[in-house]
Scaffold this motif. Structure first.
Motif, PDB file in Angstrom:
ATOM      1  N   LEU A 165       0.827  -1.204   0.000  1.00  0.00           N
ATOM      2  CA  LEU A 165       0.000   0.000   0.000  1.00  0.00           C
ATOM      3  C   LEU A 165       0.860   1.252   0.000  1.00  0.00           C
ATOM      4  N   ASN A 166       0.421   2.267  -0.763  1.00  0.00           N
ATOM      5  CA  ASN A 166       1.053   3.583  -0.666  1.00  0.00           C
ATOM      6  C   ASN A 166       0.081   4.618  -0.084  1.00  0.00           C
ATOM      7  N   GLN A 167      -1.079   4.141   0.340  1.00  0.00           N
ATOM      8  CA  GLN A 167      -2.029   4.939   1.111  1.00  0.00           C
ATOM      9  C   GLN A 167      -2.418   4.101   2.324  1.00  0.00           C
ATOM     10  N   ASP A 176       1.305   8.753  -0.312  1.00  0.00           N
ATOM     11  CA  ASP A 176       2.576   9.003  -0.982  1.00  0.00           C
ATOM     12  C   ASP A 176       2.336   9.843  -2.228  1.00  0.00           C
ATOM     13  N   THR A 177       3.105  10.910  -2.372  1.00  0.00           N
ATOM     14  CA  THR A 177       2.967  11.766  -3.550  1.00  0.00           C
ATOM     15  C   THR A 177       4.282  11.925  -4.307  1.00  0.00           C
ATOM     16  N   ASP A 178       5.282  11.163  -3.935  1.00  0.00           N
ATOM     17  CA  ASP A 178       6.608  11.311  -4.525  1.00  0.00           C
ATOM     18  C   ASP A 178       6.712  10.463  -5.794  1.00  0.00           C
ATOM     19  N   GLN A 179       6.852  11.100  -6.934  1.00  0.00           N
ATOM     20  CA  GLN A 179       6.969  10.388  -8.202  1.00  0.00           C
ATOM     21  C   GLN A 179       8.390   9.883  -8.447  1.00  0.00           C
ATOM     22  N   GLU A 180       9.380  10.571  -7.870  1.00  0.00           N
ATOM     23  CA  GLU A 180      10.775  10.185  -8.090  1.00  0.00           C
ATOM     24  C   GLU A 180      11.139   8.925  -7.326  1.00  0.00           C
ATOM     25  N   LYS A 181      10.693   8.845  -6.062  1.00  0.00           N
ATOM     26  CA  LYS A 181      10.962   7.671  -5.235  1.00  0.00           C
ATOM     27  C   LYS A 181       9.636   7.182  -4.641  1.00  0.00           C
ATOM     28  N   PRO A 182       8.888   6.408  -5.404  1.00  0.00           N
ATOM     29  CA  PRO A 182       7.610   5.914  -4.880  1.00  0.00           C
ATOM     30  C   PRO A 182       7.821   5.092  -3.615  1.00  0.00           C
ATOM     31  N   TRP A 183       6.828   5.128  -2.734  1.00  0.00           N
ATOM     32  CA  TRP A 183       6.909   4.504  -1.414  1.00  0.00           C
ATOM     33  C   TRP A 183       5.855   3.432  -1.251  1.00  0.00           C
ATOM     34  N   LEU A 184       6.196   2.366  -0.539  1.00  0.00           N
ATOM     35  CA  LEU A 184       5.226   1.383  -0.098  1.00  0.00           C
ATOM     36  C   LEU A 184       5.408   1.191   1.402  1.00  0.00           C
ATOM     37  N   CYS A 185       4.317   1.051   2.105  1.00  0.00           N
ATOM     38  CA  CYS A 185       4.378   0.835   3.551  1.00  0.00           C
ATOM     39  C   CYS A 185       5.024  -0.516   3.852  1.00  0.00           C
ATOM     40  N   GLU A 187      14.778   0.037   6.742  1.00  0.00           N
ATOM     41  CA  GLU A 187      15.232  -1.094   5.928  1.00  0.00           C
ATOM     42  C   GLU A 187      14.248  -1.385   4.803  1.00  0.00           C
ATOM     43  N   ASP A 188      12.962  -1.110   5.042  1.00  0.00           N
ATOM     44  CA  ASP A 188      11.957  -1.348   4.015  1.00  0.00           C
ATOM     45  C   ASP A 188      12.038  -0.311   2.892  1.00  0.00           C
ATOM     46  N   TYR A 189      12.346   0.958   3.267  1.00  0.00           N
ATOM     47  CA  TYR A 189      12.538   1.985   2.238  1.00  0.00           C
ATOM     48  C   TYR A 189      13.701   1.611   1.325  1.00  0.00           C
ATOM     49  N   ASP A 190      14.809   1.184   1.930  1.00  0.00           N
ATOM     50  CA  ASP A 190      15.972   0.773   1.138  1.00  0.00           C
ATOM     51  C   ASP A 190      15.617  -0.398   0.228  1.00  0.00           C
ATOM     52  N   PHE A 191      14.841  -1.335   0.730  1.00  0.00           N
ATOM     53  CA  PHE A 191      14.463  -2.525  -0.035  1.00  0.00           C
ATOM     54  C   PHE A 191      13.696  -2.136  -1.294  1.00  0.00           C
ATOM     55  N   VAL A 192      12.872  -1.119  -1.189  1.00  0.00           N
ATOM     56  CA  VAL A 192      12.109  -0.645  -2.347  1.00  0.00           C
ATOM     57  C   VAL A 192      12.975   0.182  -3.272  1.00  0.00           C
ATOM     58  N   TRP A 193      13.701   1.139  -2.715  1.00  0.00           N
ATOM     59  CA  TRP A 193      14.392   2.132  -3.532  1.00  0.00           C
ATOM     60  C   TRP A 193      15.697   1.642  -4.149  1.00  0.00           C
ATOM     61  N   ASN A 194      16.428   0.791  -3.463  1.00  0.00           N
ATOM     62  CA  ASN A 194      17.779   0.429  -3.914  1.00  0.00           C
ATOM     63  C   ASN A 194      17.889  -0.976  -4.481  1.00  0.00           C
ATOM     64  N   SER A 195      16.770  -1.665  -4.621  1.00  0.00           N
ATOM     65  CA  SER A 195      16.809  -3.012  -5.193  1.00  0.00           C
ATOM     66  C   SER A 195      16.487  -3.020  -6.678  1.00  0.00           C
ATOM     67  N   GLY A 196      16.069  -1.878  -7.203  1.00  0.00           N
ATOM     68  CA  GLY A 196      15.652  -1.823  -8.600  1.00  0.00           C
ATOM     69  C   GLY A 196      14.304  -2.496  -8.829  1.00  0.00           C
ATOM     70  N   ALA A 197      13.520  -2.633  -7.773  1.00  0.00           N
ATOM     71  CA  ALA A 197      12.260  -3.370  -7.854  1.00  0.00           C
ATOM     72  C   ALA A 197      11.206  -2.632  -8.661  1.00  0.00           C
ATOM     73  N   LYS A 198      10.416  -3.412  -9.382  1.00  0.00           N
ATOM     74  CA  LYS A 198       9.175  -2.901  -9.951  1.00  0.00           C
ATOM     75  C   LYS A 198       8.131  -3.022  -8.853  1.00  0.00           C
ATOM     76  N   ILE A 199       7.459  -1.923  -8.513  1.00  0.00           N
ATOM     77  CA  ILE A 199       6.501  -1.967  -7.417  1.00  0.00           C
ATOM     78  C   ILE A 199       5.079  -1.727  -7.925  1.00  0.00           C
ATOM     79  N   PHE A 200       4.134  -2.210  -7.140  1.00  0.00           N
ATOM     80  CA  PHE A 200       2.715  -2.028  -7.460  1.00  0.00           C
ATOM     81  C   PHE A 200       1.984  -1.668  -6.184  1.00  0.00           C
TER      82      PHE A 200
END
Length: 221
Positions: free
Chosen positions: A115-117, A133-142, A165-178
């Motif tokens: 979720l990002n809301q 979440d409103t950040d288009q450059e670094k999208p966030w997931l809870c 650690e969860d932010y890093d997992f999303v942002w620095n893994s190159g993951a495609k997120i949904f």
């Protein structure tokens, strides 16, 4: 009949005896039949007395392990499922949460879903917020709502930090997120001992108060 893939819900915990029974209750109420709850506990006192005798629940107690990042890795190592889902010990999950996550994983083709809301609730002041979440450059997931396949974690283990650690997992893994739209399927509970970043502490994201209705099993399209 085709057997549903095994889902491993991982729950790092420590000194949370107050919350553990509720987390287990929410897990056992799930409508998804093929799931396990992997609990990693390194608190001062073990919580054996709170753990029901159920083959779906795997409880591991040890001396202090380290940061949340390291504890998540330990839980992922113990997980036997194709899918791994975060199961925070102090939050609320709807009875169809696992089913909805598996569906999102299979349909989206994403590496990480969540979720990002998020609805946050503070019992001490009886206030509720929607965290957006409103950040288009670094999208966030809870972090408490994340799901991913085990093989993705094997390539991108969590880093050794206590917060983020969860932010890093999303942002620095190159993951495609949904980002799922099932915002009434999860409620984050705010209290004095949260290890995650509270919405009021993180200026990167927009938070706005919203009207509230009690979470239900209703889905959103």
């Amino acid at each position: 009949m085709i057997e549903l893939p095994l889902v491993s819900c991982i729950m790092p915990t420590a000194n949370r005896q107050k919350y553990i029974p509720f987390a287990i209750q929410y897990f056992l109420a799930q409508d998804y039949p093929n799931a396990e709850l992997v609990i990693i506990d390194d608190g001062k006192e073990p919580a054996y007395s709170l753990i029901p005798d159920n083959p779906k629940i795997k409880y591991f107690y040890s001396e202090p392990i380290g940061t949340i990042g390291i504890k998540r890795n330990k839980a992922c190592e113990k997980a036997e499922g194709e899918f791994i889902m975060h199961w925070d010990d102090d939050d609320w999950y709807a009875p169809d949460w696992i089913s909805r996550q598996v569906e999102a994983q299979n349909k989206s083709g994403a590496d990480i879903t969540g979720l990002n809301q998020v609805i946050f609730y503070s019992p001490s002041i009886e206030k509720r917020w929607m965290y957006m979440d409103t950040d288009q450059e670094k999208p966030w997931l809870c972090g408490a709502t994340m799901a991913y396949r085990k093989y993705f974690w094997e390539k991108h283990p969590f880093i050794d930090i206590q917060v983020g650690e969860d932010y890093d997992f999303v942002w620095n893994s190159g993951a495609k997120i949904f980002a799922m739209d099932y915002i009434h399927g999860f409620v984050a509970i705010l209290h004095a001992h949260n290890t995650s970043i509270k919405p009021v502490e993180n200026p990167k994201h927009k938070k706005q108060a919203v009207g509230w209705k009690e979470p239900t099993q209703e889905t959103e399209s």
